[in-house]
Design a protein around this motif. Structure first.
Motif, PDB file in Angstrom:
ATOM      1  N   VAL A 298       1.028  -1.335   0.613  1.00 48.93           N
ATOM      2  CA  VAL A 298       0.350  -0.130  -0.301  1.00 48.93           C
ATOM      3  C   VAL A 298       0.743   1.441  -0.304  1.00 48.93           C
ATOM      4  O   VAL A 298       0.502   2.776  -0.982  1.00 48.93           O
ATOM      5  CB  VAL A 298      -0.784  -0.082   0.881  1.00 48.93           C
ATOM      6  CG1 VAL A 298      -1.848   1.288   1.026  1.00 48.93           C
ATOM      7  CG2 VAL A 298      -1.691  -1.351   1.158  1.00 48.93           C
ATOM      8  N   ALA A 299       1.823   1.118   0.915  1.00 55.76           N
ATOM      9  CA  ALA A 299       2.690   2.530   1.043  1.00 55.76           C
ATOM     10  C   ALA A 299       3.092   2.363  -0.325  1.00 55.76           C
ATOM     11  O   ALA A 299       3.773   3.770  -0.724  1.00 55.76           O
ATOM     12  CB  ALA A 299       3.626   2.316   2.337  1.00 55.76           C
ATOM     13  N   THR A 300       3.212   1.574  -1.663  1.00 54.90           N
ATOM     14  CA  THR A 300       4.976   1.683  -2.529  1.00 54.90           C
ATOM     15  C   THR A 300       3.280   2.155  -3.304  1.00 54.90           C
ATOM     16  O   THR A 300       3.968   2.877  -4.138  1.00 54.90           O
ATOM     17  CB  THR A 300       4.538   0.614  -2.765  1.00 54.90           C
ATOM     18  OG1 THR A 300       5.674   0.433  -2.148  1.00 54.90           O
ATOM     19  CG2 THR A 300       5.885   1.183  -4.344  1.00 54.90           C
ATOM     20  N   VAL A 301       2.266   2.148  -3.183  1.00 50.61           N
ATOM     21  CA  VAL A 301       0.724   2.747  -4.415  1.00 50.61           C
ATOM     22  C   VAL A 301       0.352   3.763  -4.230  1.00 50.61           C
ATOM     23  O   VAL A 301       0.345   4.784  -4.956  1.00 50.61           O
ATOM     24  CB  VAL A 301      -0.373   1.836  -3.973  1.00 50.61           C
ATOM     25  CG1 VAL A 301      -0.966   2.938  -4.861  1.00 50.61           C
ATOM     26  CG2 VAL A 301      -0.289  -0.065  -4.467  1.00 50.61           C
ATOM     27  N   VAL A 302       0.697   3.859  -2.408  1.00 48.92           N
ATOM     28  CA  VAL A 302       0.504   5.685  -2.013  1.00 48.92           C
ATOM     29  C   VAL A 302       1.179   6.361  -2.692  1.00 48.92           C
ATOM     30  O   VAL A 302       1.465   8.000  -3.263  1.00 48.92           O
ATOM     31  CB  VAL A 302       0.494   5.453  -0.199  1.00 48.92           C
ATOM     32  CG1 VAL A 302       0.638   6.511  -0.324  1.00 48.92           C
ATOM     33  CG2 VAL A 302      -0.812   5.383  -0.370  1.00 48.92           C
ATOM     34  N   SER A 303       2.718   6.230  -2.684  1.00 48.10           N
ATOM     35  CA  SER A 303       3.779   6.974  -2.898  1.00 48.10           C
ATOM     36  C   SER A 303       3.746   7.239  -4.291  1.00 48.10           C
ATOM     37  O   SER A 303       4.735   7.886  -4.859  1.00 48.10           O
ATOM     38  CB  SER A 303       5.100   6.182  -2.737  1.00 48.10           C
ATOM     39  OG  SER A 303       5.315   6.197  -1.541  1.00 48.10           O
TER      40      SER A 303
END
Lengths: 392, 392
Positions: A298-303
């Motif tokens: 999720v953090a990668t997608v949000v980034s």
């Protein structure tokens, strides 16, 4: 027995030398020195080897450092130039706030998170932290370029919009009701401050300018400029804006006299000394262990969304200027900083945002902070003066 | 909510503007600006109106300020010049330590105070605090004069002697036995450090000097100089000397390259920004209410002795140079500072020194601090460059 300031001096020495040595190594690898300073902070700070815990005093010195980064950038930005790019800068700021918010909000809703949490993630993706970009542009000596003016102008509007969004989500966290009167006052203060600084203050400086040289104090021009810098930084912070925006304005109102008053080398010396403490402190807040956690996907997608949405949002109004300036402005507005973390923290403390979502926001600020400097350097490689270009 | 650095910025703004405005008023009255900065601190600090309490962070910034005052003074003192006045400077320092100690000790014994207390008062009258003098000489642009070189050189020796005396009285307070081994190590470290800095370090800088320009980091010469300044300040403090002596050495080893590397305006900018916080902080520690207390008679006598003994002690070796330089050096070495207060505090905490005697020492530091700048300015009025002399 209060025998001396050894301890603080040792920390200052260690931070300064580590930041600058890492910066030198990065420059040698054709990467921006500022990235080296940030990485030094991540490596030696509390989340890294733990050699240095950034104390309140060090944090204060760091905050003075970024104030001088923006003061220096302001000294190279004449009010007339900022007015000329005003329209464009405002469009960049507005689209650059709208896109990240909508994409962040939309993705969290799509994942099935509650609306309130989605609002916080969207809001955290909004505000640009312009300190890093100002430093990279200054190091490359391209502050005079069109793209740099638009970035700095957009950062002013972005800060106002970010402040309003922060007030909205803080009200949201406190009880859910929006206080329109409070918001109107905030907006009026910030807009009035910016308009005054851009249109009126330079004329006042023009008026008092001959009198400054008549003062008996030595270096009176520098002292007046420093006083105004401290005053406007404080005032900006006081009305809820970022102190660095006040410092930028302070530089701008003296930009027309920077050469005559020999301000650039003297303020530059202060910036050179204090700025590394800021970039080191930024790094020391990056928890690189987050990169191994479960939130990684999720953090990668949000980034990625944080990057794409800011580049598209800030880029769209720039398309008519060619793809190169479009990318430059988009990437220049990329880094997120304190405001993102404050928004997420407000959400976390009010129980609206889960700890895992807070970690996602921290991850996103880390990614945007680390990515912007090298890409920006690459995009500006042809504008830089000969000596610097040879190193790129 | 950690919304901003308003509070610190407000304090910095208030101190900077108050110090500089008072400085301007004093310059207008033909008095040294630095005295105005000190008086501003006394007026607004804890013992005055109480508007500003100098916090740990402010104190740290103040200490950085005086480090840069001495670093700047060092940049204008070439090692060769210091070596040339070395003999004279050492005589000035030794006599300038011996006379105040003997007169202070003698007067207290004469009054009937116990020997132990007389030792502390004598010791407190010894150490010169060279920050104020360096600032006055810098403001007058007379750092190149013979008297200025002798004062700065004597300050180095004075600091070593003061450190040893402090170690002796601290041992005295702890149990009464002198640890000769410890004292020998201290002496060897300090003397070795000073000799290394004066005779060896400049050669090392001469060697590495061409390589600094080859570094990829921008402003590499400034950054190397700042790193060395922080390192030597820390090292000096670490071996028990004053951090400012290390900073002075750091400036001195770069003095031969200060012009080529354009260090003076850039380091000068840092000094200009940070120094007022130091002089304000000095002022904020002056308790002017002491001037009304019962101790006034003794305090006045001790202060007079502190003045006379230092002027005679430092002046005697200078007599062959004419009365003008004799007085300049004597008055330049006059201000007492931290070391005097630390000596008195050690005595107070161990019960050897009475609170009233401690107040006498505080009074004496205040008097010497306030008297030196105007007299020094008067004595140097003919050496100052035209523009400054016109204001004198």
């Amino acid at each position: 027995m209060p025998l001396g300031p050894e301890h603080l001096l040792f920390e200052l020495l260690l931070i300064f030398v580590a930041a600058k040595a890492a910066g030198e190594a990065f420059e040698w690898l054709r990467l921006p020195g500022v990235l080296g300073e940030i990485v030094a902070g991540a490596a030696l700070g509390s989340y890294g080897l733990g050699w240095i815990h950034v104390s309140d005093t060090l944090q204060s010195i760091a905050e003075l450092g970024v104030i001088f980064v923006l003061f220096s950038a302001g000294l190279e930005t004449r009010p007339g130039e900022l007015i000329r790019v005003g329209d464009k800068a405002m469009q960049v700021a507005v689209a650059g706030v709208a896109f990240p918010f909508l994409l962040g909000f939309g993705y969290m809703k799509f994942r099935g998170d509650p609306t309130s949490e989605a609002v916080f993630v969207g809001a955290a993706m909004v505000a640009t932290s312009v300190g890093i970009t100002a430093r990279v542009l200054g190091d490359l000596r391209v502050l005079a370029s069109q793209a740099a003016k638009i970035i700095l102008g957009a950062a002013v509007f972005d800060d106002i919009l970010g402040m309003l969004l922060l007030a909205i989500v803080a009200g949201f966290a406190a009880g859910g009701r929006l206080e329109w009167l409070h918001l109107s006052v905030l907006t009026a203060e910030a807009v009035g401050f910016a308009l005054f600084m851009i249109f009126v203050a330079p004329r006042i400086v023009h008026r008092i300018h001959p009198r400054v040289a008549q003062l008996s104090t030595q270096n009176s021009s520098l002292i007046v400029a420093l006083s105004i810098c401290l005053f406007l930084s404080w005032l900006a912070a006081k009305i809820g804006m970022a102190a660095i925006i006040g410092a930028f304005f302070a530089g701008m109102v003296f930009a027309d006299y920077a050469e005559e008053w020999n301000l650039l080398p003297r303020v530059g010396g202060i910036t050179e000394f204090l700025a590394p403490f800021f970039f080191f402190a930024i790094g020391s807040r990056l928890d690189l262990r987050l990169f191994n956690r479960q939130v990684l996907v999720v953090a990668t997608v949000v980034s990625l969304l944080a990057i794409v949405s800011k580049v598209i949002g800030c880029g769209l109004p720039m398309l008519s200027q060619g793809w190169k300036d479009t990318l430059r402005v988009g990437i220049g507005m990329l880094p997120r900083g304190e405001v993102a973390l404050i928004v997420a923290l407000v959400g976390l403390q009010s129980g609206i945002v889960l700890p895992s979502t807070y970690a996602i926001v921290v991850f996103m600020t880390a990614v945007t902070t680390l990515i912007a400097p090298p890409v920006l350097r690459y995009l500006f490689r042809k504008e830089a003066p000969a000596k610097i270009a040879a190193q790129l």
